[in-house]
Design an enzyme around this catalytic site. Structure first.
Site, PDB file in Angstrom:
ATOM      1  N   ARG A  75       0.861  -1.176   0.000  1.00  0.00           N
ATOM      2  CA  ARG A  75       0.000   0.000   0.000  1.00  0.00           C
ATOM      3  C   ARG A  75       0.901   1.231   0.000  1.00  0.00           C
ATOM      4  O   ARG A  75       2.091   1.145   0.313  1.00  0.00           O
ATOM      5  CB  ARG A  75      -0.906   0.009   1.226  1.00  0.00           C
ATOM      6  CG  ARG A  75      -1.873  -1.180   1.304  1.00  0.00           C
ATOM      7  CD  ARG A  75      -2.711  -1.079   2.566  1.00  0.00           C
ATOM      8  NE  ARG A  75      -3.701  -2.148   2.674  1.00  0.00           N
ATOM      9  CZ  ARG A  75      -3.473  -3.329   3.242  1.00  0.00           C
ATOM     10  NH1 ARG A  75      -2.264  -3.591   3.763  1.00  0.00           N
ATOM     11  NH2 ARG A  75      -4.420  -4.249   3.314  1.00  0.00           N
ATOM     12  N   LYS A  86      -3.419  -1.404   8.522  1.00  0.00           N
ATOM     13  CA  LYS A  86      -4.793  -1.905   8.576  1.00  0.00           C
ATOM     14  C   LYS A  86      -4.864  -3.285   9.222  1.00  0.00           C
ATOM     15  O   LYS A  86      -5.591  -4.165   8.765  1.00  0.00           O
ATOM     16  CB  LYS A  86      -5.414  -1.950   7.168  1.00  0.00           C
ATOM     17  CG  LYS A  86      -5.579  -0.589   6.527  1.00  0.00           C
ATOM     18  CD  LYS A  86      -6.333  -0.672   5.222  1.00  0.00           C
ATOM     19  CE  LYS A  86      -6.583   0.711   4.641  1.00  0.00           C
ATOM     20  NZ  LYS A  86      -7.346   0.673   3.358  1.00  0.00           N
ATOM     21  N   HIS A  89      -2.705   1.808  -5.920  1.00  0.00           N
ATOM     22  CA  HIS A  89      -3.372   0.581  -5.484  1.00  0.00           C
ATOM     23  C   HIS A  89      -3.587  -0.381  -6.647  1.00  0.00           C
ATOM     24  O   HIS A  89      -3.800  -1.584  -6.438  1.00  0.00           O
ATOM     25  CB  HIS A  89      -4.696   0.895  -4.786  1.00  0.00           C
ATOM     26  CG  HIS A  89      -4.992  -0.023  -3.648  1.00  0.00           C
ATOM     27  ND1 HIS A  89      -4.261  -0.014  -2.471  1.00  0.00           N
ATOM     28  CD2 HIS A  89      -5.918  -1.007  -3.493  1.00  0.00           C
ATOM     29  CE1 HIS A  89      -4.740  -0.938  -1.645  1.00  0.00           C
ATOM     30  NE2 HIS A  89      -5.742  -1.552  -2.252  1.00  0.00           N
ATOM     31  N   ARG A 107      -0.876  -2.913  -6.345  1.00  0.00           N
ATOM     32  CA  ARG A 107      -1.180  -3.948  -5.349  1.00  0.00           C
ATOM     33  C   ARG A 107      -2.193  -4.961  -5.896  1.00  0.00           C
ATOM     34  O   ARG A 107      -2.026  -6.159  -5.734  1.00  0.00           O
ATOM     35  CB  ARG A 107      -1.703  -3.291  -4.075  1.00  0.00           C
ATOM     36  CG  ARG A 107      -2.114  -4.288  -2.975  1.00  0.00           C
ATOM     37  CD  ARG A 107      -2.421  -3.544  -1.678  1.00  0.00           C
ATOM     38  NE  ARG A 107      -3.182  -4.350  -0.731  1.00  0.00           N
ATOM     39  CZ  ARG A 107      -2.621  -5.239   0.106  1.00  0.00           C
ATOM     40  NH1 ARG A 107      -1.313  -5.447   0.097  1.00  0.00           N
ATOM     41  NH2 ARG A 107      -3.386  -5.921   0.949  1.00  0.00           N
ATOM     42  N   HIS A 113      -3.632  -9.881   3.984  1.00  0.00           N
ATOM     43  CA  HIS A 113      -5.055  -9.691   4.231  1.00  0.00           C
ATOM     44  C   HIS A 113      -5.485 -10.385   5.523  1.00  0.00           C
ATOM     45  O   HIS A 113      -5.164 -11.554   5.744  1.00  0.00           O
ATOM     46  CB  HIS A 113      -5.884 -10.279   3.083  1.00  0.00           C
ATOM     47  CG  HIS A 113      -5.865  -9.461   1.844  1.00  0.00           C
ATOM     48  ND1 HIS A 113      -5.984  -9.998   0.579  1.00  0.00           N
ATOM     49  CD2 HIS A 113      -5.737  -8.117   1.658  1.00  0.00           C
ATOM     50  CE1 HIS A 113      -5.946  -9.044  -0.322  1.00  0.00           C
ATOM     51  NE2 HIS A 113      -5.789  -7.895   0.312  1.00  0.00           N
ATOM     52  N   TYR A 132      -9.163 -11.893  -6.437  1.00  0.00           N
ATOM     53  CA  TYR A 132      -8.124 -12.144  -7.436  1.00  0.00           C
ATOM     54  C   TYR A 132      -8.314 -13.494  -8.120  1.00  0.00           C
ATOM     55  O   TYR A 132      -8.133 -13.615  -9.323  1.00  0.00           O
ATOM     56  CB  TYR A 132      -6.744 -12.053  -6.784  1.00  0.00           C
ATOM     57  CG  TYR A 132      -6.517 -10.711  -6.125  1.00  0.00           C
ATOM     58  CD1 TYR A 132      -6.554  -9.539  -6.870  1.00  0.00           C
ATOM     59  CD2 TYR A 132      -6.291 -10.607  -4.758  1.00  0.00           C
ATOM     60  CE1 TYR A 132      -6.370  -8.298  -6.271  1.00  0.00           C
ATOM     61  CE2 TYR A 132      -6.099  -9.377  -4.148  1.00  0.00           C
ATOM     62  CZ  TYR A 132      -6.149  -8.228  -4.915  1.00  0.00           C
ATOM     63  OH  TYR A 132      -5.979  -7.002  -4.324  1.00  0.00           O
TER      64      TYR A 132
END
Length: 204
Positions: free
Chosen positions: A66, A91, A155, A158, A181, A190
């Site tokens: 990120r 995050k 992004h 990413r 994640h 994805y």
């Protein structure tokens, strides 16, 4: 004395920035060849920070960073001896240690020689970390220089990482760990996009 009510209607105007990404571009990930085109365009265009900006895009893409993760990346996270990089996620993401490719190691060593006075890998002219807006501007300008038919933002790099890994057939759990994640539902997008899962459907 009577007052006349104001009958003038207020017209709400839609901000030009309120468009969804789908209205601006047909997909939200960059392909490997587009990333290389952006890096090549930066190098061809030249400039004082050409190598830094090219390396920035490479590292963001290879490790699915990120913007804030790239801005805060420090040399202490890069282990040249083992050829690894320690990725700290924001995050509440899961950190990981990931291998560096030979091209990354060469680019990072050159970058360290060019910018030796800051703990940050990608530093500004004032020897501090690059601002998030600066990184966004670098990626956007690289897309323009590469003549990509849509506007680019960090992004997308990413997302490109996740798409590339899914298209290679990497399992969802590994992609989840690689991108850090917390929720696997963020990773499933994805594998849903990867055309490989439909391969062979029309074979005789």
């Amino acid at each position: 004395m009577t007052t006349t009510p104001n009958t003038q209607k207020t017209v709400s105007r839609k901000s030009p920035n309120s468009r969804t990404y789908a209205e601006v571009r047909s997909r939200e990930h960059l392909l490997a060849e587009e990333v290389e085109a952006m890096r090549g365009a930066i190098k061809k265009n030249g400039g004082r920070h050409a190598h830094r900006d090219s390396t920035l895009i490479l590292v963001i893409y290879r490790h699915g960073l990120r913007v804030e993760e790239a801005a805060n990346l420090k040399w202490e996270q890069v282990d040249f001896a083992s050829g690894n990089i320690h990725v700290r996620r924001i995050k509440r993401g899961t950190p990981s240690t990931q291998p560096l490719g030979g091209d990354e190691l060469r680019a990072l060593r050159k970058l360290q020689r060019e910018y030796p006075t800051s703990p940050f890998v990608f530093q500004s002219s004032r020897k501090g970390p690059l601002a998030n807006d600066t990184i966004s501007g670098i990626v956007e300008q690289a897309g323009v220089l590469a003549a990509l038919p849509f506007p680019t933002h960090p992004h997308m790099l990413r997302h490109g990482t996740g798409y590339y890994l899914a298209n290679k057939g990497v399992d969802t759990r590994t992609i989840q760990a690689y991108l850090g994640h917390c929720n696997i539902q963020h990773t499933v997008r994805y594998t849903e996009l990867a055309p490989g899962r439909f391969k062979g459907l029309w074979d005789d």
